[in-house]
Design a protein around this motif. Sequence first.
Motif, PDB file in Angstrom:
ATOM      1  N   LYS A 212       0.828  -1.204   0.000  1.00  0.00           N
ATOM      2  CA  LYS A 212       0.000   0.000   0.000  1.00  0.00           C
ATOM      3  C   LYS A 212       0.867   1.261   0.000  1.00  0.00           C
ATOM      4  O   LYS A 212       0.617   2.210  -0.750  1.00  0.00           O
ATOM      5  N   SER A 216       1.115   3.395  -3.464  1.00  0.00           N
ATOM      6  CA  SER A 216       0.468   4.700  -3.307  1.00  0.00           C
ATOM      7  C   SER A 216       1.461   5.819  -3.619  1.00  0.00           C
ATOM      8  O   SER A 216       1.123   6.809  -4.277  1.00  0.00           O
ATOM      9  N   SER A 220       1.147   8.497  -6.677  1.00  0.00           N
ATOM     10  CA  SER A 220       1.194   9.938  -6.429  1.00  0.00           C
ATOM     11  C   SER A 220       2.280  10.602  -7.260  1.00  0.00           C
ATOM     12  O   SER A 220       2.103  11.688  -7.813  1.00  0.00           O
TER      13      SER A 220
END
Length: 225
Positions: A212, A216, A220
């Motif tokens: 995660k 992530s 981004s």
Amino acid sequence: MAESSSLLRRLYLSLYNWALFIGWFQVLYLALKTLNESGPQHVYSAVQRPLLIAQSAAGLEILHGLVGLVRSPITATLPQISSRLFLIWGILWSFAETQSHALVSSLVISWSITEIIRYSFYGMKEALGSQPSWLQWLRYSTFLLLYPIGISSEVGLIYLALPYIKNSEKYCIRMPNAWNFSFDYFYFSIICLVIYVPGSPHMYQYMLGQRKKVLSKSKSKSKGD
């Protein structure tokens, strides 16, 4: 001096990771070839040498963590490497009765795919400073399926070995002796088996957290670009 030390570190880690990549690729190739041509009962004999070498060499990762060559936490590296060394040396190599079981195939294939991806990921990171996004995705996603297969195979093989461990009394130390110490490998193996109960979910949760965080961050960064 610091720059020279950093270069040597990257060179060493690059060579280490690519050497292990080659070793695990050989394991996977031999496992699939033998599985197709001769059946699961012959897989262990085909992969034994490269499997023992590649997985034993992974023990250096514990040292890498201890001396600070890598940032991987030793609390995650130590149990995983230790359990695998116990499996390949303490179970499969020590008790030939387990070597022809179909679980060896699922174990070897799940391990080798995982390690091929992992070592190529770190090999490219050390050699080039980066890795393609698809390889990063594989590094942090394939464990979702491969980890349960590998752990189930490990647990199954230890369980299957228990009767042979008990009957052989291999590696047992009985009293009386000069050290006034006794050791029963059968009960030690049971303890190792029990540790999988809390240990496996904990490790899986840790890897989910890493997945995660890394994906992530990558997502981004892509949006920012």
